[in-house]
Design a protein around this motif. Structure first.
Motif, mmCIF file in Angstrom:
data_model
loop_
_atom_site.group_PDB
_atom_site.id
_atom_site.type_symbol
_atom_site.label_atom_id
_atom_site.label_comp_id
_atom_site.label_asym_id
_atom_site.label_seq_id
_atom_site.Cartn_x
_atom_site.Cartn_y
_atom_site.Cartn_z
ATOM 1 N N LEU A 21 0.839 -1.192 0.000
ATOM 2 C CA LEU A 21 0.000 0.000 0.000
ATOM 3 C C LEU A 21 0.875 1.243 0.000
ATOM 4 O O LEU A 21 1.864 1.323 0.723
ATOM 5 C CB LEU A 21 -0.907 0.014 1.231
ATOM 6 N N TRP A 22 0.474 2.211 -0.822
ATOM 7 C CA TRP A 22 1.110 3.533 -0.798
ATOM 8 C C TRP A 22 0.345 4.485 0.114
ATOM 9 O O TRP A 22 0.916 5.371 0.728
ATOM 10 C CB TRP A 22 1.137 4.143 -2.197
ATOM 11 N N SER A 23 -0.958 4.312 0.178
ATOM 12 C CA SER A 23 -1.798 5.251 0.907
ATOM 13 C C SER A 23 -1.753 4.966 2.405
ATOM 14 O O SER A 23 -1.881 3.821 2.843
ATOM 15 C CB SER A 23 -3.248 5.155 0.426
ATOM 16 N N SER A 24 -1.591 6.033 3.186
ATOM 17 C CA SER A 24 -1.645 5.906 4.640
ATOM 18 C C SER A 24 -3.070 6.068 5.175
ATOM 19 O O SER A 24 -3.285 6.049 6.381
ATOM 20 C CB SER A 24 -0.733 6.955 5.292
ATOM 21 N N TRP A 25 -4.038 6.251 4.270
ATOM 22 C CA TRP A 25 -5.439 6.280 4.695
ATOM 23 C C TRP A 25 -5.811 4.882 5.190
ATOM 24 O O TRP A 25 -5.771 3.923 4.416
ATOM 25 C CB TRP A 25 -6.322 6.696 3.522
ATOM 26 N N PRO A 26 -6.159 4.716 6.466
ATOM 27 C CA PRO A 26 -6.359 3.372 7.017
ATOM 28 C C PRO A 26 -7.521 2.609 6.385
ATOM 29 O O PRO A 26 -7.603 1.391 6.540
ATOM 30 C CB PRO A 26 -6.589 3.621 8.511
ATOM 31 N N LEU A 27 -8.395 3.302 5.667
ATOM 32 C CA LEU A 27 -9.477 2.606 4.982
ATOM 33 C C LEU A 27 -8.927 1.539 4.030
ATOM 34 O O LEU A 27 -9.498 0.455 3.912
ATOM 35 C CB LEU A 27 -10.339 3.606 4.206
ATOM 36 N N TYR A 28 -7.815 1.838 3.351
ATOM 37 C CA TYR A 28 -7.253 0.857 2.423
ATOM 38 C C TYR A 28 -6.720 -0.364 3.174
ATOM 39 O O TYR A 28 -6.848 -1.497 2.714
ATOM 40 C CB TYR A 28 -6.158 1.500 1.577
ATOM 41 N N THR A 29 -6.114 -0.136 4.334
ATOM 42 C CA THR A 29 -5.674 -1.269 5.148
ATOM 43 C C THR A 29 -6.870 -2.105 5.582
ATOM 44 O O THR A 29 -6.837 -3.340 5.526
ATOM 45 C CB THR A 29 -4.907 -0.764 6.380
ATOM 46 N N GLU A 30 -7.936 -1.440 5.987
ATOM 47 C CA GLU A 30 -9.153 -2.169 6.354
ATOM 48 C C GLU A 30 -9.708 -2.945 5.170
ATOM 49 O O GLU A 30 -10.165 -4.088 5.313
ATOM 50 C CB GLU A 30 -10.206 -1.191 6.876
ATOM 51 N N LEU A 31 -9.688 -2.330 3.991
ATOM 52 C CA LEU A 31 -10.198 -2.995 2.795
ATOM 53 C C LEU A 31 -9.425 -4.276 2.521
ATOM 54 O O LEU A 31 -10.013 -5.320 2.203
ATOM 55 C CB LEU A 31 -10.105 -2.053 1.596
ATOM 56 N N VAL A 32 -8.096 -4.223 2.651
ATOM 57 C CA VAL A 32 -7.302 -5.438 2.488
ATOM 58 C C VAL A 32 -7.690 -6.472 3.540
ATOM 59 O O VAL A 32 -7.849 -7.662 3.247
ATOM 60 C CB VAL A 32 -5.795 -5.114 2.591
#
Length: 262
Positions: A21-32
């Motif tokens: 992930l490049w984005s530090s927006w935690p939504l992307y971590t949650e999505l994964v």
């Protein structure tokens, strides 16, 4: 204290899967995390701007979904960023751009506990000790010992020392970097594939010889078989930037053609 999922999997000899992930927006971590397909995420801090609060939020989002977290750090400020990431809750550090065994040893000392002269990581009160003001000093030292330390092998000089690097206590994983490796030799990656593939195989063999886990970056599951046949079982699948760009280039072109006919 949170259990270090990545360390636990390595100790069991289990395979691991991750994505970048490049984005530090935690939504992307949650999505994964909601996919249940990945053991941990890798935040490529070497490529992207972020704050210390971002580090805590990404680590927290990974924990909420039972995932581990790795951060890839630049070379020059690696000690500062790596220690702040560990304090935020990251369970693994991927170090970039090392040339020599002494540089690897120095990075390991930055993360190992300052215990009997072993390392240089002290006793900061950060969120990784839990919702409390402190834990015992030796509990803290134990947690630091569990941080997984991975190193990019991406310089021609590092390849010359690959066996010595893999023999260093504290090196848990290694990953080949074809772009930097090619550039370090004054070559373009696209014109150098056979040579850098041979270097990568040499790295994998050296890692296995010394009980270090080779980790390989792939863009599709089909690419994994080549590495599985070499005995590799730790994979990083895909890259957020590459995936989004591919979609926008290919699907955007299709829509552009349709729109131009209106």
């Amino acid at each position: 204290m949170k259990d270090n999922k990545i360390r636990a999997l390595l100790l069991k000899g289990n395979p691991t899967t991750s994505t970048r992930l490049w984005s530090s927006w935690p939504l992307y971590t949650e999505l994964v995390g909601t996919t249940d397909n990945f053991d941990y995420i890798e935040l490529v801090a070497e490529y992207t701007p972020l704050t210390q609060s971002d580090l805590e939020n990404v680590a927290r989002a990974a924990e909420l979904h039972g995932m581990g977290s790795m951060i890839k750090v630049d070379f020059q400020n690696r000690g500062y960023v790596a220690q702040k990431a560990v304090g935020a809750g990251f369970q693994a550090i991927l170090f970039a751009d090392h040339h020599t065994p002494d540089e690897v040893r120095e990075s390991i000392r930055m993360i190992k506990p300052d215990r009997m002269g072993e390392g240089r990581f002290g006793y900061p009160n950060r969120r990784f000790i839990g919702a409390q003001t402190h834990i015992s000093q030796l509990e803290h030292a134990k947690r630091l010992d569990e941080i997984v330390l991975a190193f990019m092998i991406e310089k021609a000089e590092a390849m010359e020392y690959i066996e010595e690097i893999c023999a260093i206590p504290g090196v848990d994983m290694v990953q080949f970097g074809p772009s930097d490796y090619s550039m370090s030799l004054g070559k373009d990656r696209d014109e150098y594939e056979a040579e850098y593939k041979a270097a990568e195989r040499k790295m994998i063999a050296a890692a296995q010889k010394y009980g270090v886990s080779p980790r390989c970056e792939i863009q599709s599951p089909e690419e994994a078989q080549y590495y599985i046949d070499l005995g590799v079982k730790h994979f990083s699948l895909g890259d957020q930037f590459k995936v989004l760009r591919k979609y926008w280039v290919e699907e955007g072109a299709r829509l552009r053609k349709m729109a131009d006919l209106l």
